[in-house]
Scaffold this active site. Structure first.
Site, PDB file in Angstrom:
ATOM      1  N   ASP A  50     -18.089  21.049   8.041  1.00  0.00           N
ATOM      2  CA  ASP A  50     -19.640  20.563   7.190  1.00  0.00           C
ATOM      3  C   ASP A  50     -19.522  21.431   6.060  1.00  0.00           C
ATOM      4  OD1 ASP A  50     -19.115  17.933   8.737  1.00  0.00           O
ATOM      5  OD2 ASP A  50     -21.074  18.461  10.149  1.00  0.00           O
TER       6      ASP A  50
ATOM      7  N   LYS B  48     -15.189   7.550   9.898  1.00  0.00           N
ATOM      8  CA  LYS B  48     -16.573   6.384  10.586  1.00  0.00           C
ATOM      9  C   LYS B  48     -15.941   5.586   9.849  1.00  0.00           C
ATOM     10  CE  LYS B  48     -20.242   9.292  11.853  1.00  0.00           C
ATOM     11  NZ  LYS B  48     -19.789  10.516  11.659  1.00  0.00           N
ATOM     12  N   PHE B  49     -14.862   4.865   9.628  1.00  0.00           N
ATOM     13  CA  PHE B  49     -14.475   3.670   9.309  1.00  0.00           C
ATOM     14  C   PHE B  49     -15.205   2.276   9.122  1.00  0.00           C
ATOM     15  CE2 PHE B  49     -10.453   5.525   9.085  1.00  0.00           C
ATOM     16  CZ  PHE B  49     -10.839   6.090   7.918  1.00  0.00           C
ATOM     17  N   HIS B  50     -16.176   1.724   8.326  1.00  0.00           N
ATOM     18  CA  HIS B  50     -16.997   0.099   8.583  1.00  0.00           C
ATOM     19  C   HIS B  50     -16.245  -0.940   7.894  1.00  0.00           C
ATOM     20  CE1 HIS B  50     -20.574  -1.673  10.150  1.00  0.00           C
ATOM     21  NE2 HIS B  50     -19.867  -1.771  10.803  1.00  0.00           N
ATOM     22  N   ASP B  51     -15.505  -1.697   8.004  1.00  0.00           N
ATOM     23  CA  ASP B  51     -15.204  -2.809   6.768  1.00  0.00           C
ATOM     24  C   ASP B  51     -15.236  -3.943   7.585  1.00  0.00           C
ATOM     25  OD1 ASP B  51     -14.642  -3.734   4.438  1.00  0.00           O
ATOM     26  OD2 ASP B  51     -15.018  -2.169   3.413  1.00  0.00           O
TER      27      ASP B  51
ATOM     28  N   ASP C  53     -13.249  12.279  11.279  1.00  0.00           N
ATOM     29  CA  ASP C  53     -14.507  11.521  11.929  1.00  0.00           C
ATOM     30  C   ASP C  53     -14.830  10.845  10.160  1.00  0.00           C
ATOM     31  OD1 ASP C  53     -16.829  10.602  12.730  1.00  0.00           O
ATOM     32  OD2 ASP C  53     -17.917  12.504  12.371  1.00  0.00           O
TER      33      ASP C  53
ATOM     34  N   THR D 176     -26.176   9.455  16.780  1.00  0.00           N
ATOM     35  CA  THR D 176     -26.209  10.611  17.582  1.00  0.00           C
ATOM     36  C   THR D 176     -28.439  10.817  16.859  1.00  0.00           C
ATOM     37  OG1 THR D 176     -25.751  12.017  16.476  1.00  0.00           O
ATOM     38  CG2 THR D 176     -25.024  11.256  18.839  1.00  0.00           C
TER      39      THR D 176
ATOM     40  N   LYS E 211     -12.745  19.388  13.337  1.00  0.00           N
ATOM     41  CA  LYS E 211     -13.347  17.786  13.216  1.00  0.00           C
ATOM     42  C   LYS E 211     -13.903  17.614  10.975  1.00  0.00           C
ATOM     43  CE  LYS E 211     -18.032  15.931  12.854  1.00  0.00           C
ATOM     44  NZ  LYS E 211     -18.168  15.309  12.409  1.00  0.00           N
TER      45      LYS E 211
ATOM     46  N   THR F   1      -8.981  -4.042   5.479  1.00  0.00           N
ATOM     47  CA  THR F   1      -9.490  -2.858   5.008  1.00  0.00           C
ATOM     48  C   THR F   1      -9.754  -1.312   6.281  1.00  0.00           C
ATOM     49  OG1 THR F   1     -11.074  -4.184   3.538  1.00  0.00           O
ATOM     50  CG2 THR F   1     -11.485  -1.175   3.665  1.00  0.00           C
TER      51      THR F   1
ATOM     52  N   GLY G 237     -21.430  21.338  16.082  1.00  0.00           N
ATOM     53  CA  GLY G 237     -21.722  21.969  14.892  1.00  0.00           C
ATOM     54  C   GLY G 237     -22.766  23.148  14.123  1.00  0.00           C
ATOM     55  N   ARG G 238     -24.076  22.442  13.528  1.00  0.00           N
ATOM     56  CA  ARG G 238     -25.154  23.467  12.754  1.00  0.00           C
ATOM     57  C   ARG G 238     -25.262  25.006  13.802  1.00  0.00           C
ATOM     58  NH1 ARG G 238     -28.358  19.385  10.768  1.00  0.00           N
ATOM     59  NH2 ARG G 238     -27.056  17.927  12.158  1.00  0.00           N
TER      60      ARG G 238
ATOM     61  N   PRO H 238     -12.020  -6.478   8.829  1.00  0.00           N
ATOM     62  CA  PRO H 238     -11.056  -5.895   9.397  1.00  0.00           C
ATOM     63  C   PRO H 238      -9.267  -5.805   8.600  1.00  0.00           C
ATOM     64  CG  PRO H 238     -11.792  -8.108  10.406  1.00  0.00           C
ATOM     65  CD  PRO H 238     -12.314  -7.507   8.720  1.00  0.00           C
TER      66      PRO H 238
ATOM     67  N   ARG I 128     -26.842  19.680  21.808  1.00  0.00           N
ATOM     68  CA  ARG I 128     -28.080  21.248  21.068  1.00  0.00           C
ATOM     69  C   ARG I 128     -28.163  22.621  22.370  1.00  0.00           C
ATOM     70  NH1 ARG I 128     -26.225  20.333  17.282  1.00  0.00           N
ATOM     71  NH2 ARG I 128     -27.378  20.042  15.374  1.00  0.00           N
TER      72      ARG I 128
HETATM   73  O1  LIG Z   1     -23.173   9.278  16.360  1.00  0.00           O
HETATM   74  C1  LIG Z   1     -22.693  10.867  15.896  1.00  0.00           C
HETATM   75  C2  LIG Z   1     -21.398  10.912  15.046  1.00  0.00           C
HETATM   76  C3  LIG Z   1     -20.797  11.337  14.587  1.00  0.00           C
HETATM   77  N1  LIG Z   1     -21.568  13.259  14.030  1.00  0.00           N
HETATM   78  C4  LIG Z   1     -21.357  14.331  13.564  1.00  0.00           C
HETATM   79  O2  LIG Z   1     -21.054  14.660  14.498  1.00  0.00           O
HETATM   80  C5  LIG Z   1     -21.152  16.298  13.917  1.00  0.00           C
HETATM   81  C6  LIG Z   1     -22.423  16.894  14.507  1.00  0.00           C
HETATM   82  O3  LIG Z   1     -22.964  18.230  13.875  1.00  0.00           O
HETATM   83  P1  LIG Z   1     -23.575  19.069  13.904  1.00  0.00           P
HETATM   84  O4  LIG Z   1     -24.412  20.463  13.084  1.00  0.00           O
HETATM   85  O5  LIG Z   1     -24.006  19.241  15.869  1.00  0.00           O
HETATM   86  O6  LIG Z   1     -25.535  17.823  14.823  1.00  0.00           O
HETATM   87  C7  LIG Z   1     -21.662  15.758  12.798  1.00  0.00           C
HETATM   88  O7  LIG Z   1     -20.112  15.748  11.548  1.00  0.00           O
HETATM   89  C8  LIG Z   1     -22.112  14.401  12.707  1.00  0.00           C
HETATM   90  O8  LIG Z   1     -21.588  14.257  11.214  1.00  0.00           O
HETATM   91  C9  LIG Z   1     -23.142  12.945  14.922  1.00  0.00           C
HETATM   92  O9  LIG Z   1     -23.663  13.730  15.365  1.00  0.00           O
HETATM   93  N2  LIG Z   1     -23.809  12.093  15.674  1.00  0.00           N
END
Ligand SMILES: O=c1ccn([C@@H]2O[C@H](COP(=O)(O)O)[C@@H](O)[C@H]2O)c(=O)[nH]1
Length: 235
Positions: free
Chosen positions: A11, A61-64, A59, A123, A32, A68, A214-215, A66, A185
């Site tokens: 990211d 996240k396609f949403h459109d 990732d 999430t 990712k 597309t 990620g973070r 069918p 986390r």
């Molecule tokens: O429901 C969802 C779908 C995708 N994500 C993605 O995962 C990572 C989470 O990163 P953190 O830094 O660990 O929070 C991020 O790229 C989101 O786009 C998600 O968090 N939840």
């Protein structure tokens, strides 16, 4: 090995920053690529990751509609990526069309068919958001399960869900259904905008196939140490 179960999101906003992160964490095999990086540098980053023999979770996240969504999955499947996301709320016709398009395109390009996984409920949302803002008249776990079943009935390989729902989805959707969990986390990490979290150990115990972390790693002062700490905790 627990490292194989961790997907780290790139990211960042430039190819240079992404390459620097990949080079800093050579032990990570699964990366990712999300909206921020893909919008800024496009498929070049996928070519780089392939050249490093990394696995790729695209990732976007396609949403459109069918036609597309199927077109997007067709194009994405030509890059040899391993996982692709689309929203379950695109509906059954879109999910089915996407699956067929991905199979055809990957075969034509000579790559294994990528696994399409459907977003159940982001999430970053909680029960209150679902009920009061999105006006969904279902309890959150039931809604997430319905979305996962929609994906499964449409022939998709799996779903993206919060670790808090993974045990229920695993029980209902079975062991072959891939469950990928962001919102993970460690206790020592900041939750940020994630609302439905579990620790890495809890998420794996509940039945997640992959954890997206990620973070806690990438925003840490020492990403190498943060990753090692998580691996140690998982054991
Ligand atoms: O429901 C969802 C779908 C995708 N994500 C993605 O995962 C990572 C989470 O990163 P953190 O830094 O660990 O929070 C991020 O790229 C989101 O786009 C998600 O968090 N939840």
């Amino acid at each position: 090995m627990s490292l194989d179960k961790i997907i780290v999101p790139l990211d960042v906003s430039s190819k240079e920053d992404a390459i620097a992160l990949v080079e800093k964490l050579p032990q990570v095999t699964f990366w990712k690529v999300g909206l921020e990086l893909f919008v800024s540098c496009g498929p070049e980053i996928l070519t780089f990751l392939k050249s490093q023999e990394k696995r790729i979770f695209l990732d976007l996240k396609f949403h459109d509609i069918p036609n597309t969504v199927a077109g997007a999955c067709r194009s994405a499947s030509r890059y040899g990526v391993d996982l692709i996301t689309l929203h379950a709320t695109a509906g059954k016709t879109a999910l089915k069309a996407a699956q067929i398009a991905a199979e055809d395109a990957a075969k034509e390009a000579g790559y294994p068919v990528p696994k399409l996984i459907a977003i159940t409920l982001l999430t970053s949302l909680n029960s209150r958001d679902l009920a009061f803002d999105l006006k969904v008249p279902l309890e959150l776990p039931e809604y997430a399960l319905n979305m996962a079943l929609l994906a499964q009935e449409s022939g998709l390989a799996g779903a993206v869900c919060s670790p808090q729902e993974v045990a229920q989805l695993r029980q209902t959707c079975g062991n072959e259904f891939l469950l990928v969990c962001p919102g993970v986390r460690p206790v020592w990490a900041d939750k940020g905008d994630q609302q439905r979290t579990f620790t890495p150990v809890e998420a794996l115990k509940a039945g997640a196939n992959y954890l997206v972390i990620g973070r806690p790693i990438t925003a840490s002062d020492d990403p190498v140490k943060a990753l090692e700490r998580i691996i140690e905790e998982i054991g």
